[in-house]
Design an enzyme around this catalytic site. Sequence first.
Site, PDB file in Angstrom:
ATOM      1  N   ASN A  13      -7.568   3.771   9.376  1.00 18.69           N
ATOM      2  CA  ASN A  13      -7.008   2.552   9.969  1.00 18.69           C
ATOM      3  C   ASN A  13      -6.988   2.561  11.495  1.00 18.69           C
ATOM      4  O   ASN A  13      -6.899   1.519  12.114  1.00 18.69           O
ATOM      5  CB  ASN A  13      -5.588   2.298   9.444  1.00 18.69           C
ATOM      6  CG  ASN A  13      -4.686   3.488   9.633  1.00 18.69           C
ATOM      7  OD1 ASN A  13      -4.976   4.571   9.133  1.00 18.69           O
ATOM      8  ND2 ASN A  13      -3.605   3.317  10.357  1.00 18.69           N
ATOM      9  N   GLY A  59       0.820  -1.208   0.000  1.00 18.87           N
ATOM     10  CA  GLY A  59       0.000   0.000   0.000  1.00 18.87           C
ATOM     11  C   GLY A  59       0.851   1.254   0.000  1.00 18.87           C
ATOM     12  O   GLY A  59       0.552   2.234  -0.700  1.00 18.87           O
ATOM     13  N   THR A  60       1.924   1.231   0.765  1.00 19.84           N
ATOM     14  CA  THR A  60       2.791   2.413   0.859  1.00 19.84           C
ATOM     15  C   THR A  60       3.371   2.764  -0.508  1.00 19.84           C
ATOM     16  O   THR A  60       3.367   3.929  -0.920  1.00 19.84           O
ATOM     17  CB  THR A  60       3.941   2.134   1.870  1.00 19.84           C
ATOM     18  OG1 THR A  60       3.354   1.784   3.122  1.00 19.84           O
ATOM     19  CG2 THR A  60       4.842   3.329   2.033  1.00 19.84           C
ATOM     20  N   GLN A  74      -7.529  -0.160   3.824  1.00 21.41           N
ATOM     21  CA  GLN A  74      -8.323  -0.834   4.861  1.00 21.41           C
ATOM     22  C   GLN A  74      -9.670  -1.326   4.338  1.00 21.41           C
ATOM     23  O   GLN A  74     -10.382  -2.027   5.062  1.00 21.41           O
ATOM     24  CB  GLN A  74      -8.558   0.104   6.058  1.00 21.41           C
ATOM     25  CG  GLN A  74      -7.319   0.391   6.873  1.00 21.41           C
ATOM     26  CD  GLN A  74      -6.792  -0.835   7.637  1.00 21.41           C
ATOM     27  OE1 GLN A  74      -7.504  -1.809   7.864  1.00 21.41           O
ATOM     28  NE2 GLN A  74      -5.529  -0.770   8.031  1.00 21.41           N
ATOM     29  N   CYS A 131      -0.412  10.921  23.373  1.00 19.14           N
ATOM     30  CA  CYS A 131       0.693  11.249  24.277  1.00 19.14           C
ATOM     31  C   CYS A 131       0.466  10.795  25.710  1.00 19.14           C
ATOM     32  O   CYS A 131      -0.532  11.119  26.336  1.00 19.14           O
ATOM     33  CB  CYS A 131       0.928  12.741  24.254  1.00 19.14           C
ATOM     34  SG  CYS A 131      -0.578  13.686  24.249  1.00 19.14           S
ATOM     35  N   THR A 171      11.028  -7.659 -11.961  1.00 23.49           N
ATOM     36  CA  THR A 171      10.332  -8.921 -12.260  1.00 23.49           C
ATOM     37  C   THR A 171       9.162  -9.105 -11.296  1.00 23.49           C
ATOM     38  O   THR A 171       9.313  -8.971 -10.090  1.00 23.49           O
ATOM     39  CB  THR A 171      11.318 -10.108 -12.136  1.00 23.49           C
ATOM     40  OG1 THR A 171      12.396  -9.865 -13.037  1.00 23.49           O
ATOM     41  CG2 THR A 171      10.646 -11.425 -12.469  1.00 23.49           C
ATOM     42  N   SER A 207      -3.594  -3.608  -0.573  1.00 25.84           N
ATOM     43  CA  SER A 207      -2.435  -4.303  -0.009  1.00 25.84           C
ATOM     44  C   SER A 207      -2.911  -5.662   0.500  1.00 25.84           C
ATOM     45  O   SER A 207      -3.773  -5.738   1.381  1.00 25.84           O
ATOM     46  CB  SER A 207      -1.882  -3.458   1.143  1.00 25.84           C
ATOM     47  OG  SER A 207      -0.800  -4.123   1.740  1.00 25.84           O
ATOM     48  N   ALA A 208      -2.357  -6.732  -0.074  1.00 19.33           N
ATOM     49  CA  ALA A 208      -2.909  -8.073   0.155  1.00 19.33           C
ATOM     50  C   ALA A 208      -2.896  -8.517   1.615  1.00 19.33           C
ATOM     51  O   ALA A 208      -3.781  -9.245   2.054  1.00 19.33           O
ATOM     52  CB  ALA A 208      -2.142  -9.095  -0.690  1.00 19.33           C
ATOM     53  N   HIS A 209      -1.898  -8.063   2.390  1.00 21.98           N
ATOM     54  CA  HIS A 209      -1.810  -8.587   3.757  1.00 21.98           C
ATOM     55  C   HIS A 209      -2.920  -8.069   4.664  1.00 21.98           C
ATOM     56  O   HIS A 209      -3.095  -8.541   5.779  1.00 21.98           O
ATOM     57  CB  HIS A 209      -0.421  -8.326   4.363  1.00 21.98           C
ATOM     58  CG  HIS A 209      -0.108  -6.918   4.755  1.00 21.98           C
ATOM     59  ND1 HIS A 209      -0.230  -6.475   6.041  1.00 21.98           N
ATOM     60  CD2 HIS A 209       0.329  -5.855   4.037  1.00 21.98           C
ATOM     61  CE1 HIS A 209       0.150  -5.198   6.111  1.00 21.98           C
ATOM     62  NE2 HIS A 209       0.482  -4.794   4.901  1.00 21.98           N
TER      63      HIS A 209
HETATM   64  N1  PLP Z   1      -2.740   2.996   4.178  1.00 20.37           N
HETATM   65  C1  PLP Z   1      -3.457   2.543   5.202  1.00 20.37           C
HETATM   66  C2  PLP Z   1      -4.781   3.149   5.492  1.00 20.37           C
HETATM   67  C3  PLP Z   1      -2.970   1.514   6.013  1.00 20.37           C
HETATM   68  O1  PLP Z   1      -3.698   1.069   7.039  1.00 20.37           O
HETATM   69  C4  PLP Z   1      -1.710   0.958   5.708  1.00 20.37           C
HETATM   70  C5  PLP Z   1      -1.133  -0.082   6.574  1.00 20.37           C
HETATM   71  O2  PLP Z   1      -1.380  -0.133   7.770  1.00 20.37           O
HETATM   72  C6  PLP Z   1      -1.001   1.458   4.604  1.00 20.37           C
HETATM   73  C7  PLP Z   1      -1.536   2.471   3.862  1.00 20.37           C
HETATM   74  C8  PLP Z   1       0.312   0.897   4.229  1.00 20.37           C
HETATM   75  O3  PLP Z   1       0.141  -0.378   3.639  1.00 20.37           O
HETATM   76  P1  PLP Z   1       1.354  -1.401   3.534  1.00 20.37           P
HETATM   77  O4  PLP Z   1       1.546  -1.997   4.881  1.00 20.37           O
HETATM   78  O5  PLP Z   1       0.906  -2.413   2.535  1.00 20.37           O
HETATM   79  O6  PLP Z   1       2.522  -0.628   3.058  1.00 20.37           O
END
Ligand code: PLP
Length: 383
Positions: free
Chosen positions: A152, A71-72, A180, A331, A238, A200-202
Amino acid sequence: MSNIYFDNAATTQIDQSVIDIMSSVMNNNYGNPNSTHSFGRSSRTLIEKARKTIAKEFNVLPSEIFFTSCGTESDNLILVSAVKDLGVKRIVTSEIEHKAVLNVVKFLQLTESIKVEFVKVNQNGLIDYDDLNKVLNKTSLKTIVSLMHVNNEIGSVLDLVKTGGICKKHNALFHSDTVQSIGKYRFNLSELNIDFIVGSAHKFHGPKGIGFVYVNKKLKLNPQIIGGNQERGLRAGTESVHNICGMEWAFIQSYQSFDENKKYILDLKTYFIQKISGSIPLSKFNGSCDNNNDSTFSILNICLPVSKDKSVLLEFNLDLKGIACSRGSACQSGSSTGSHVLNSILSESDLKKPSLRFSFSKYNNKNEIDIVVEVLSDFVNSN
Ligand code: PLP
């Protein structure tokens, strides 16, 4: 000791059937998908089938889906390319986005002198659509709006139809971080006015290290990872065939059992809310987690009536008992560290208390909730 996993927004347990598919692909389809011989061609066929599966669910063209590592990476690709390739000069976003968006936006502000504006968010973590309209009305600078679908940390949900409509009215591009919500919401992207979404598959019982991005066919991006011509030139390297196939299978499973999973998980969340409210009446649900219209069914963020001194032991206590959840807390020491999301929406007094995020999956059950609520209640009521 229990073994209770309530941190499914961080990552999910991979399905055994996904592991089986991946291991079969690793054993039998090891050809480089870019090779023209039969080994390569069989890998290529699998990749293109996976692309079609995802595209079909979203009602878009397979050529609008690109595979990435996570996702990042997908969020980075979109935002950086929007600035470098599509002439974007202003990014409109919110303070409660994931760091995969917020830190890219900061980077672009610094390195490309992009104007950045934050749209107002209310105390429930919901976007103020009037403010979005106002912000977009301010200038005619080429703009991308980047607002996440499901938050998230607190599970607040963006109205994609409304936001898409506002972006269209102001001629702004629209990127939604849907990490999410993939597998948990249905998207008809041909009807929604969205230019980019990411997955993001995980997060949906697939493997780590694989994701995807949808890019509206009208928009031409350039790669951030430069090299070969993979992914039609948008991402060199690849392709990870077993990961792509694992993601495809996890994706299929999520949508095949969509209604059933949603009902089951929502029922768990509702049960958790009832149990907590009964056992710890002074607890609060952050971001309107107890309202199904504004909040996703799989995330519950709870602010517990615990003093600052005692709260340091909370996480330790849960971990000791084999319970995994996430400290969505702000905090502890009055500094500005902690959750940027909670810092944006909670009052000073609630920020001093510990908040925990519980996120559910099809693998959880009510018995686990009973155990966790008992542990929490004992902790809160102990001296
Ligand atoms: N965006 C959101 C809303 C997320 O919750 C996350 C992961 O927690 C990400 C992006 C990043 O995804 P990844 O872990 O696949 O890089």
